[in-house]
Design an enzyme around this catalytic site. Structure first.
Site, mmCIF file in Angstrom:
data_model
loop_
_atom_site.group_PDB
_atom_site.id
_atom_site.type_symbol
_atom_site.label_atom_id
_atom_site.label_comp_id
_atom_site.label_asym_id
_atom_site.label_seq_id
_atom_site.Cartn_x
_atom_site.Cartn_y
_atom_site.Cartn_z
ATOM 1 N N LYS A 13 0.843 -1.212 0.000
ATOM 2 C CA LYS A 13 0.000 0.000 0.000
ATOM 3 C C LYS A 13 0.875 1.258 0.000
ATOM 4 O O LYS A 13 0.628 2.186 -0.751
ATOM 5 C CB LYS A 13 -0.914 0.039 1.239
ATOM 6 C CG LYS A 13 -1.853 -1.139 1.357
ATOM 7 C CD LYS A 13 -2.812 -0.972 2.528
ATOM 8 C CE LYS A 13 -2.138 -0.912 3.883
ATOM 9 N NZ LYS A 13 -1.578 -2.190 4.353
ATOM 10 N N ARG A 88 -9.611 0.933 8.931
ATOM 11 C CA ARG A 88 -9.141 -0.407 9.247
ATOM 12 C C ARG A 88 -10.213 -1.226 9.945
ATOM 13 O O ARG A 88 -10.003 -2.394 10.216
ATOM 14 C CB ARG A 88 -7.937 -0.296 10.179
ATOM 15 C CG ARG A 88 -6.632 -0.839 9.583
ATOM 16 C CD ARG A 88 -5.560 -0.575 10.614
ATOM 17 N NE ARG A 88 -4.363 -1.313 10.373
ATOM 18 C CZ ARG A 88 -3.288 -0.808 9.773
ATOM 19 N NH1 ARG A 88 -3.334 0.412 9.279
ATOM 20 N NH2 ARG A 88 -2.199 -1.536 9.658
ATOM 21 N N ARG A 127 12.003 -6.658 3.606
ATOM 22 C CA ARG A 127 11.992 -5.223 3.912
ATOM 23 C C ARG A 127 12.892 -4.938 5.115
ATOM 24 O O ARG A 127 13.688 -4.001 5.092
ATOM 25 C CB ARG A 127 10.539 -4.794 4.196
ATOM 26 C CG ARG A 127 10.373 -3.325 4.499
ATOM 27 C CD ARG A 127 8.923 -2.895 4.362
ATOM 28 N NE ARG A 127 8.151 -3.117 5.588
ATOM 29 C CZ ARG A 127 6.826 -2.977 5.665
ATOM 30 N NH1 ARG A 127 6.129 -2.659 4.592
ATOM 31 N NH2 ARG A 127 6.196 -3.169 6.796
ATOM 32 N N ARG A 139 11.114 -0.852 12.018
ATOM 33 C CA ARG A 139 9.888 -0.646 12.792
ATOM 34 C C ARG A 139 9.794 -1.658 13.938
ATOM 35 O O ARG A 139 10.092 -2.847 13.744
ATOM 36 C CB ARG A 139 8.683 -0.844 11.872
ATOM 37 C CG ARG A 139 8.276 0.408 11.140
ATOM 38 C CD ARG A 139 7.258 0.119 10.081
ATOM 39 N NE ARG A 139 6.067 -0.559 10.575
ATOM 40 C CZ ARG A 139 4.967 -0.731 9.862
ATOM 41 N NH1 ARG A 139 4.913 -0.271 8.615
ATOM 42 N NH2 ARG A 139 3.930 -1.354 10.356
ATOM 43 N N ARG A 150 -0.452 -8.683 13.657
ATOM 44 C CA ARG A 150 -0.964 -7.684 12.705
ATOM 45 C C ARG A 150 -1.826 -8.356 11.640
ATOM 46 O O ARG A 150 -2.863 -7.829 11.238
ATOM 47 C CB ARG A 150 0.215 -6.935 12.044
ATOM 48 C CG ARG A 150 0.812 -5.874 12.969
ATOM 49 C CD ARG A 150 2.238 -5.521 12.607
ATOM 50 N NE ARG A 150 2.379 -4.947 11.284
ATOM 51 C CZ ARG A 150 3.551 -4.879 10.621
ATOM 52 N NH1 ARG A 150 4.652 -5.368 11.173
ATOM 53 N NH2 ARG A 150 3.601 -4.330 9.446
#
Ligand code: ADP
Length: 282
Positions: A13, A88, A127, A139, A150
């Site tokens: 996204k 969300r 990532r 992160r 998540r």
């Protein structure tokens, strides 16, 4: 342009949102980024969100709704925005509907990036490896344990939004597993305004003729001459004119098939137009 990007963590996204920002001169509104900034700045919202985010759970709806309500009123969001990570939950989507309606705004599209969960985990691992190699701070929630949480939160609370927006007729799904450029191309196609059905050749001809209205008018005499010189068609010569019996026969035949010839042709025309549109979109 105002749109929502839907998709699980790692679906791409953020990457697609940045491309949309460049292409359309809109802003990216990422609740994840805003919350991370709040955590880093130690604001009251940040303090409230910090532990929730670190566990991979969702921050309360009222917190993120207030952030978005404030953000879409900023001058830079007037030209449009791409929402990334918001809404969300269904209550967030309902709140967004109200926020937009109060401002007389509409969404142009809700684009869902469809991805395979197994591959998402691999992508996030990559990532993290890339960020570490660049010496960037990773992160806090980008680790296998939190990622599982998540994804669970996504399945339970966010995935139902696809049905919510499908019900509104706004949802468009794209294959998020394709290469980045291809995903961008899919999204471009969704966002492209419907092209007028005028071919380039017609446009050139019209231009040469000095515009559509410049088509030379036929005088009565010219039309009569043209009619006289036109050869009579074979059909006109050989087909006997239908009397009332012939007409009744034809009507009978049409009613047996349940449709008149006119309807048949009309629906065939409609079908082919719809098919053409679908083919164009694909
Ligand atoms: P992801 O890559 O998992 O999509 P984001 O950067 O969008 O992550 O969000 C990171 C975290 O911030 C989420 O796991 C959640 O705790 C919080 N968050 C972001 N957006 C929202 C939202 N709209 N509602 C609730 N929590 C949110």
């Amino acid at each position: 342009m105002r749109l929502i990007l839907l998709g699980p963590p790692g679906a791409g996204k953020g990457t697609q949102a940045q491309r949309l920002v460049k292409q359309h001169g809109i802003v990216q509104l990422s609740t994840g980024d805003m919350l991370r900034a709040a955590v880093a700045a130690g604001t009251p919202i940040g303090q409230k969100a910090k532990d929730i985010m670190a566990r991979g759970e969702l921050v309360p709806d009222d917190v993120v709704i207030a952030i978005i309500a404030d953000r879409i009123d900023q001058p830079d969001a007037k030209a449009g925005f791409v929402l990334d990570g918001f809404p969300r939950t269904v209550p967030q989507a309902q709140a967004l509907d109200r926020l937009l309606a109060d401002r007389g705004l509409m969404l142009d599209a809700v684009v869902e990036l469809k991805v395979n969960e197994g591959i998402l985990i691999k992508r996030i691992e990559n990532r993290v490896a890339e960020m570490t190699a660049r010496g960037e701070k990773v992160r806090a929630d980008d680790n296998p344990e939190v990622l599982a949480g998540r994804l669970a939160a996504y399945r339970a609370q966010t995935a139902p939004l696809a049905d919510y927006y499908a019900g509104h007729g706004a949802l468009r799904s794209v294959d998020g597993m394709a290469a980045i450029d291809r995903v961008t191309a899919f999204i471009d196609r969704i966002l492209a305004p419907a092209q007028p059905r005028k071919t380039a050749r017609t446009a050139v001809r019209r231009k040469q003729a000095g515009g559509a209205k410049a088509k030379p008018k036929r005088t009565k005499a010219k039309s009569a001459r043209a009619k006289a010189s036109r050869p009579k068609s074979k059909k006109a010569k050989s087909a006997p004119r239908r009397g009332s019996a012939g007409k009744a026969k034809a009507r009978n035949k049409a009613s047996k098939t349940g449709r008149s010839a006119l309807h048949k042709n009309k629906s065939a025309g409609r079908q082919s137009t719809a098919r053409r549109r679908l083919t164009k979109r694909r």
